[in-house]
Design a protein around this motif. Structure first.
Motif, short mmCIF file in Angstrom:
data_model
loop_
_atom_site.label_atom_id
_atom_site.label_comp_id
_atom_site.label_asym_id
_atom_site.label_seq_id
_atom_site.Cartn_x
_atom_site.Cartn_y
_atom_site.Cartn_z
N ASP A 223 51.22 32.79 34.16
CA ASP A 223 49.79 32.68 33.85
C ASP A 223 49.04 34.01 34.02
O ASP A 223 47.82 34.05 33.90
N ALA A 224 49.76 35.10 34.24
CA ALA A 224 49.13 36.42 34.32
C ALA A 224 48.56 36.77 32.95
O ALA A 224 49.19 36.53 31.92
N VAL A 225 47.37 37.36 32.96
CA VAL A 225 46.80 37.81 31.69
C VAL A 225 47.50 39.10 31.27
O VAL A 225 48.13 39.78 32.08
N ALA A 226 47.38 39.44 30.01
CA ALA A 226 48.11 40.58 29.45
C ALA A 226 47.81 41.89 30.20
O ALA A 226 48.72 42.68 30.44
N ASP A 227 46.56 42.12 30.59
CA ASP A 227 46.21 43.36 31.30
C ASP A 227 46.94 43.47 32.63
O ASP A 227 47.43 44.54 32.99
N GLU A 228 47.00 42.35 33.37
CA GLU A 228 47.73 42.35 34.65
C GLU A 228 49.21 42.62 34.40
O GLU A 228 49.85 43.37 35.13
N MET A 229 49.74 41.98 33.38
CA MET A 229 51.14 42.13 33.05
C MET A 229 51.46 43.59 32.67
O MET A 229 52.46 44.14 33.11
N ALA A 230 50.59 44.21 31.91
CA ALA A 230 50.80 45.60 31.49
C ALA A 230 50.89 46.51 32.70
O ALA A 230 51.76 47.39 32.76
N ALA B 294 62.74 42.45 29.04
CA ALA B 294 61.98 41.30 29.52
C ALA B 294 62.66 40.04 29.02
O ALA B 294 63.12 39.97 27.89
N ALA B 295 62.74 39.05 29.90
CA ALA B 295 63.22 37.71 29.54
C ALA B 295 62.03 36.79 29.74
O ALA B 295 61.48 36.71 30.84
N LYS C 255 58.25 51.90 27.82
CA LYS C 255 59.69 51.80 28.04
C LYS C 255 60.26 50.45 27.64
O LYS C 255 61.47 50.31 27.50
N LEU C 256 59.41 49.45 27.46
CA LEU C 256 59.87 48.11 27.09
C LEU C 256 60.42 48.13 25.68
O LEU C 256 59.73 48.47 24.72
N ARG C 257 61.71 47.81 25.54
CA ARG C 257 62.33 47.88 24.22
C ARG C 257 63.08 46.61 23.83
O ARG C 257 63.40 46.40 22.68
N THR C 258 63.41 45.74 24.80
CA THR C 258 64.19 44.55 24.50
C THR C 258 63.51 43.34 25.13
O THR C 258 63.26 43.33 26.32
N VAL C 259 63.23 42.32 24.32
CA VAL C 259 62.64 41.08 24.82
C VAL C 259 63.56 39.93 24.46
O VAL C 259 63.92 39.75 23.29
N LEU C 260 63.95 39.17 25.47
CA LEU C 260 64.77 37.98 25.28
C LEU C 260 63.85 36.77 25.40
O LEU C 260 63.11 36.66 26.37
N ASP D 93 53.81 36.89 22.87
CA ASP D 93 52.54 37.38 22.31
C ASP D 93 51.83 38.34 23.28
O ASP D 93 51.26 39.34 22.84
N LYS D 94 51.87 38.03 24.56
CA LYS D 94 51.26 38.93 25.55
C LYS D 94 51.96 40.29 25.53
O LYS D 94 51.30 41.33 25.55
N LEU D 95 53.29 40.26 25.47
CA LEU D 95 54.04 41.53 25.45
C LEU D 95 53.73 42.33 24.19
O LEU D 95 53.60 43.56 24.25
N ILE D 96 53.60 41.65 23.06
CA ILE D 96 53.26 42.36 21.82
C ILE D 96 51.89 43.00 21.94
O ILE D 96 51.69 44.13 21.50
N SER D 97 50.95 42.30 22.58
CA SER D 97 49.59 42.83 22.69
C SER D 97 49.49 44.04 23.61
O SER D 97 48.53 44.80 23.53
N ILE D 98 50.48 44.23 24.49
CA ILE D 98 50.42 45.36 25.43
C ILE D 98 51.53 46.37 25.20
O ILE D 98 51.73 47.27 26.01
N GLN D 99 52.24 46.26 24.10
CA GLN D 99 53.41 47.12 23.89
C GLN D 99 53.08 48.61 23.92
O GLN D 99 53.91 49.42 24.35
N ASP D 100 51.88 48.98 23.53
CA ASP D 100 51.51 50.41 23.57
C ASP D 100 51.28 50.89 25.00
O ASP D 100 51.32 52.09 25.26
N ARG D 101 51.06 49.97 25.95
CA ARG D 101 50.82 50.35 27.35
C ARG D 101 52.07 50.22 28.22
O ARG D 101 52.03 50.54 29.40
N VAL D 102 53.14 49.74 27.63
CA VAL D 102 54.42 49.62 28.34
C VAL D 102 55.48 50.29 27.46
O VAL D 102 56.30 49.63 26.83
#
Length: 114
Positions: A69-76, A87-88, A107-112, A96-105
């Motif tokens: 339930d973390a919001v995208a900003d917290e997650m970033a 990320a799994a 090193k994230l390259r693989t999402v399961l 969707d949260k990861l897509i919205s913050i991909q520019d701020r993370v």
């Protein structure tokens, strides 16, 4: 291990868990997860999320649990500071949260997606 889903109990023996986690670890290794790398684990308390943690530890990687339930900003903030490359996640909402913050993370390259 036991888990109730939609009113139905599912049970796994220790040997079934070991086999599942070993196979999962092999798959993560094929994707490039290695000792010292970090993997975010984002989802509700479900067996697959715990298996991700155990498979990562099997490889010597570092699991980084994040509240579903973390919001995208917290997650970033958490993912960037942990240098997460993998990320799994449990569901499309987390993807969707990861897509919205991909520019701020960066090193994230693989999402399961479970």
């Amino acid at each position: 291990m036991r888990h109730k889903d939609l009113g139905i109990w599912r049970t796994w023996s220790w040997s079934e868990l070991a086999e599942t986690i070993r196979a999962y670890a092999a798959g993560l290794q094929q994707l490039g997860l290695q000792r010292g790398a970090t993997i975010a684990v984002i989802g509700q308390n479900r067996p697959a999320m715990y298996w991700t943690i155990l498979a990562a530890q099997w490889l010597g990687a570092i699991p980084v649990p994040v509240y579903a339930d973390a919001v995208a900003d917290e997650m970033a903030y958490v993912l960037d500071h942990a240098d997460v490359a993998f990320a799994a996640v449990q569901d499309q909402e987390q993807v969707d949260k990861l897509i919205s913050i991909q520019d701020r993370v960066p090193k994230l390259r693989t999402v399961l997606y479970d």
